[in-house]
Write an enzyme that holds these catalytic residues in place. Structure first.
Site, mmCIF file in Angstrom:
data_model
loop_
_atom_site.group_PDB
_atom_site.id
_atom_site.type_symbol
_atom_site.label_atom_id
_atom_site.label_comp_id
_atom_site.label_asym_id
_atom_site.label_seq_id
_atom_site.Cartn_x
_atom_site.Cartn_y
_atom_site.Cartn_z
ATOM 1 C CG ASP A 157 -1.960 1.177 1.029
ATOM 2 O OD1 ASP A 157 -2.641 1.225 0.002
ATOM 3 O OD2 ASP A 157 -1.995 2.049 1.915
ATOM 4 C CG ASP A 310 -5.989 4.831 2.782
ATOM 5 O OD1 ASP A 310 -4.982 4.560 3.458
ATOM 6 O OD2 ASP A 310 -5.931 5.200 1.594
ATOM 7 C CG HIS A 314 0.049 13.079 5.845
ATOM 8 N ND1 HIS A 314 1.227 12.384 5.660
ATOM 9 C CD2 HIS A 314 -0.859 12.516 5.010
ATOM 10 C CE1 HIS A 314 1.032 11.446 4.736
ATOM 11 N NE2 HIS A 314 -0.228 11.497 4.339
HETATM 12 O O1 DOR Z 1 -3.868 8.783 0.517
HETATM 13 C C1 DOR Z 1 -3.060 7.905 0.772
HETATM 14 N N1 DOR Z 1 -2.234 7.987 1.813
HETATM 15 N N2 DOR Z 1 -3.010 6.845 -0.025
HETATM 16 C C2 DOR Z 1 -2.067 5.914 0.090
HETATM 17 O O2 DOR Z 1 -2.078 5.001 -0.661
HETATM 18 C C3 DOR Z 1 -1.013 6.042 1.111
HETATM 19 C C4 DOR Z 1 -1.459 6.862 2.214
HETATM 20 C C5 DOR Z 1 -0.357 7.276 3.127
HETATM 21 O O3 DOR Z 1 0.451 6.436 3.527
HETATM 22 O O4 DOR Z 1 -0.305 8.465 3.485
HETATM 23 ZN ZN ZN Z 2 -3.400 2.836 -0.828
HETATM 24 ZN ZN ZN Z 3 -3.445 3.278 2.570
#
Ligand code: DOR
Ligand code: ZN
Ligand code: ZN
Length: 431
Positions: A157, A310, A314
């Protein structure tokens, strides 16, 4: 060990076909009794603390197959502990962290290390191992060894394994090891620097767009390769109408394919992106209204079996930038039940029981764990929620380190009031 009698609530336990007023007695970390009338009188309830759940709903704890804890490597974004606390607040009692940390979770030792770090967390943490070492797309990891060490799936991922031959090999090894493969479907050669959905809105904002086919071609590839390998395939964060149709086709062929959708993808379309703001940036991106509707129909028709978040925390400064610069990802653990309940149940797509199947029963099945079931003898992982009072999502109240959500200020129903993991209260709105 605490003993609780939760009285007068409405129990939703799809695994046992229960959708009615029930009292539930938990003790020793397990469900002891479920009864239609007051078990307060039964001898086994002696000494139990009483929780009055009048007007509230009791459900099995949610199982989230797709979260990003940022430990090790990016602890300023999230730690195992803060991510687990966010899960508890969202009613999620089992989470599966993706391996894209630094270093990557790509060996039995790393899987064991993560489990060791997670052992005092307030929710169950079941790691996902990488498909290639360092997620570098070159060498396949020790899949059987990671399974032995406690990983519940493998995934690259954050990206796809682009070398189809190598991915095929990994699928064969995963099939051999009995390990499900979780696919992030994205052909980066079709990205063209895109930061949001390709369409009228990306044109209007003057931002490079990501076409649906960047996802769809890998969904198709992965289904076909999993068919050939006889491997369990789980499609992560489906965002397009064609992902739904391709999944339907795979299921019609009797393949062992499951699909997840995330609350942001079935709630918000790119039309609702008001400005070039990093909070609207995630991968895959918010798609067109037609895609959003196709996802909701896919959930209703049972083509999409699972809702996951998901959850991708951040730093505030990273996300407070143009979509050209901000990293992909939004948080979700603390809002997934409310958004899903509001959009899908109040929106007329699912019953509450069907929603709980997609948030708890079905994801547990994908990784073969004995969760999503509140029968006597099962682990007391459960949630008490109020589904009748409207409230506003307020990201400043999140316990996750990540406050990055496009849903701040959204009016929703479905507030988690208490969460129990193994019979212990791990979140309480009122204390
Ligand atoms: O939006 C996303 N953030 N999609 C991903 O596939 C990875 C993830 C991340 O690790 O921040
Ligand atoms: Zn992903
Ligand atoms: Zn992800």
């Amino acid at each position: 060990m605490d003993k609780y009698l939760i009285k007068n609530g409405h129990l939703i336990d799809p695994a046992n076909n229960i959708d009615s007023k029930m009292d539930i007695l938990i003790s020793g970390g397990k469900v002891l009794e479920v009864s239609g009338n007051t078990s307060g009188n039964s001898a086994s309830a002696t000494g139990a603390k009483i929780i009055d759940a009048s007007g509230k709903y009791i459900m099995p704890g949610f199982v989230d197959l797709h979260v990003h804890l940022r430990e090790p490597g990016f602890e300023y974004k999230e730690t195992i502990m803060t991510g687990a606390q966010a899960a508890a607040k969202g009613g999620v009692t089992t989470i599966c962290p993706m391996p894209n940390t630094n270093p990557v979770i790509d060996s039995p030792a790393m899987v064991m290390h993560l489990r060791e770090r997670a052992k005092d967390a307030p929710v169950h943490i079941l790691p996902i191992g990488a498909i290639t070492c360092g997620q570098d797309g070159v060498d396949i990891t020790d899949i059987a060894g990671m399974k032995e060490a406690g990983a519940v799936a493998i995934s690259e991922d954050g990206k796809s394994v682009l070398n189809s031959w190598l991915f095929r090999q990994a699928l064969h090894e995963a099939a051999e090891a009995g390990m499900p493969v979780f696919s992030h479907c994205e052909d980066t050669s079709l990205l063209d620097g895109g930061v949001m959905n390709y369409g009228a809105k990306s044109e209007e904002l003057g931002l490079p767009g990501i076409i649906n086919a960047a996802e769809d071609v890998i969904v198709a590839r992965d289904i076909l390769l999993a068919k050939e390998a006889g491997c369990r395939l789980h499609l992560c964060h489906c965002s397009t109408a064609d992902s739904v149709r391709l999944t339907e086709m795979a299921k019609k062929q009797g393949l062992s394919v499951t699909a997840e959708a995330c609350p942001h993808h079935f709630t918000m379309s790119d039309d609702e992106i008001t400005e070039d703001d990093g909070r609207f940036k995630m991968n895959p991106p918010l798609r067109s209204r037609a895609d959003v509707n196709a996802l909701k129909d896919g959930l209703k028709e049972g083509i999409i079996d699972i809702i996951s978040t998901d959850h991708a925390p951040h730093g505030a400064e990273e996300k407070a930038q143009s979509m050209l610069k901000a990293p992909f990802g939004i948080v979700g653990l603390e809002t997934s039940f409310a958004i899903s309940y509001t959009v899908l149940v109040r929106g007329g797509y699912l019953t509450l029981s069907q929603l709980i199947s997609k948030m708890s029963v079905n994801p547990a099945k994908v990784i073969g764990i004995d969760k999503g079931n509140l029968a006597p003898g099962k682990a007391a992982d459960l949630v008490i929620a109020d589904i009748n009072t409207e409230y506003e999502i307020d990201s400043s109240t999140f316990v996750s380190k990540g406050k990055n959500t496009p849903f701040n200020g959204m009016k929703v129903y479905g507030r988690v009031e208490k969460t129990f993991t193994d019979g212990k209260i791990v979140y309480d709105l009122y204390s």
